[in-house]
Design an enzyme around this catalytic site. Structure first.
Site, short mmCIF file in Angstrom:
data_model
loop_
_atom_site.label_atom_id
_atom_site.label_comp_id
_atom_site.label_asym_id
_atom_site.label_seq_id
_atom_site.Cartn_x
_atom_site.Cartn_y
_atom_site.Cartn_z
N SER A 183 -17.50 -2.51 20.21
CA SER A 183 -16.55 -3.10 19.26
C SER A 183 -15.33 -2.20 19.05
CB SER A 183 -17.25 -3.36 17.93
OG SER A 183 -17.93 -2.20 17.49
N SER A 199 -18.51 2.08 17.43
CA SER A 199 -17.17 1.76 17.92
C SER A 199 -16.97 2.27 19.34
CB SER A 199 -16.12 2.37 17.00
OG SER A 199 -14.84 2.33 17.59
N CYS A 200 -16.18 1.51 20.11
CA CYS A 200 -15.78 1.92 21.46
C CYS A 200 -15.09 3.28 21.44
CB CYS A 200 -14.85 0.85 22.04
SG CYS A 200 -14.03 1.31 23.57
N PHE A 201 -14.40 3.60 20.36
CA PHE A 201 -13.63 4.84 20.29
C PHE A 201 -14.47 6.06 19.95
CE2 PHE A 201 -10.02 2.10 20.52
CZ PHE A 201 -8.99 2.90 20.96
#
Length: 293
Positions: free
Chosen positions: A91, A157-159
């Site tokens: 996400s 999260s993707c980050f």
């Protein structure tokens, strides 16, 4: 990965840069899918855009938390739009950022990994020209998005975790990207953060009631935005022009300024895909409806 740089092979159709625009999540994803369909037919396209309202996107195979299944999309993040990307991965919270989408025929420009490396290298060139002190690229091959299995993907999260080849500053992720391939076309899109709000991309994290608002202050995290790096931050359109120029030139355009074009075919295709991305069935991963539904 060796030190040798792989460059895309020349293609017959140079990159066309589309005008910058702002839209909601469903429209943005529909435009990206339309770009992918045109790329499968031989086009090479580049677009930069923003999000209004801000939006939480899920990766193509990512399952939302069990507690949210079947509920309103707003329950993912109160006051924030929600959409499912055609690309894989985890996400992403799309708030203060500049998003890019690049689509091309894979046979014209090389394997998907070559495309990913070339786009990242071009974005890095543009960001450095603006004064961004990017890290040297991490060694190793970037992830192959085509190898993702349909399984439960982490709600983080993707980050949270920079991957090899991604653009970072002081070890913190500035640009997050994802790819998908369909019928010989490659779509790569990603977020260039202006501010780090990526704790809002963690699906398992409960949000405060006002956390999606413009006034919300993000927690320190593994990501970083241009506001942490540049003072002042250039105007969004100046950043877009600089990045569009470096990416477009990497894929066969002499200059981005000469390649802006209206594309009625893209708009028509996007209208068909928009119904898919407004579908609760697709958001909750129950089914992918027809784009003509």
């Amino acid at each position: 990965m060796t030190g040798r740089r792989t460059r895309p092979r020349p293609a017959g159709s140079p990159c066309v840069v589309l005008p910058y625009g702002v839209a909601d999540g469903a429209r943005n994803m529909a435009m990206d899918e339309a770009m992918l369909e045109l790329a499968a037919g031989g086009a090479t396209l580049l677009r930069f855009y923003g999000w209004e309202p801000w939006c939480l996107s899920l990766g193509r195979h990512q399952e939302p938390p069990d507690r949210l299944l079947g509920r309103s999309p707003e329950d993912l993040r109160p006051g924030v739009d929600a959409v499912r990307r055609p690309t894989g991965g985890r996400s992403v919270f799309h708030g203060p950022e500049i998003t890019y989408a690049f689509a091309c025929p894979a046979r014209a420009w090389g394997r998907p990994r070559v495309v990913l490396q070339t786009v990242h290298r071009a974005l890095g060139e543009g960001l450095r020209s603006l004064g961004v002190p990017l890290d040297e690229a991490m060694e190793g091959d970037p992830p192959d998005s085509g190898s993702l299995e349909v399984s439960r993907i982490s709600g983080e999260s993707c980050f949270r975790d920079p991957a090899p080849g991604e653009l970072t500053v002081r070890g913190r992720k500035l640009v997050g990207s994802a790819q998908c391939c369909r019928h010989g076309g490659v779509l790569q899109h990603g977020s260039i953060l202006l501010e780090d709000r990526q704790t809002l991309g963690d699906l398992d994290r409960k949000a405060r009631p006002d956390e999606g608002s413009a006034a919300a202050v993000a927690d320190e995290g593994p990501a970083i935005g241009l506001t942490d790096l540049l003072d002042p931050v250039p105007d969004t359109r100046l950043i877009v022009e600089r990045l569009a120029d470096t990416v477009a030139r990497a894929f066969g355009a002499r200059t981005a300024a000469a390649s802006y074009a209206a594309t009625p075919a893209l708009t028509d295709l996007a209208t068909g895909y928009e119904s898919v991305h407004r579908s609760g069935a697709w958001l909750w991963l129950r089914e992918r409806p027809s784009r003509h539904a």
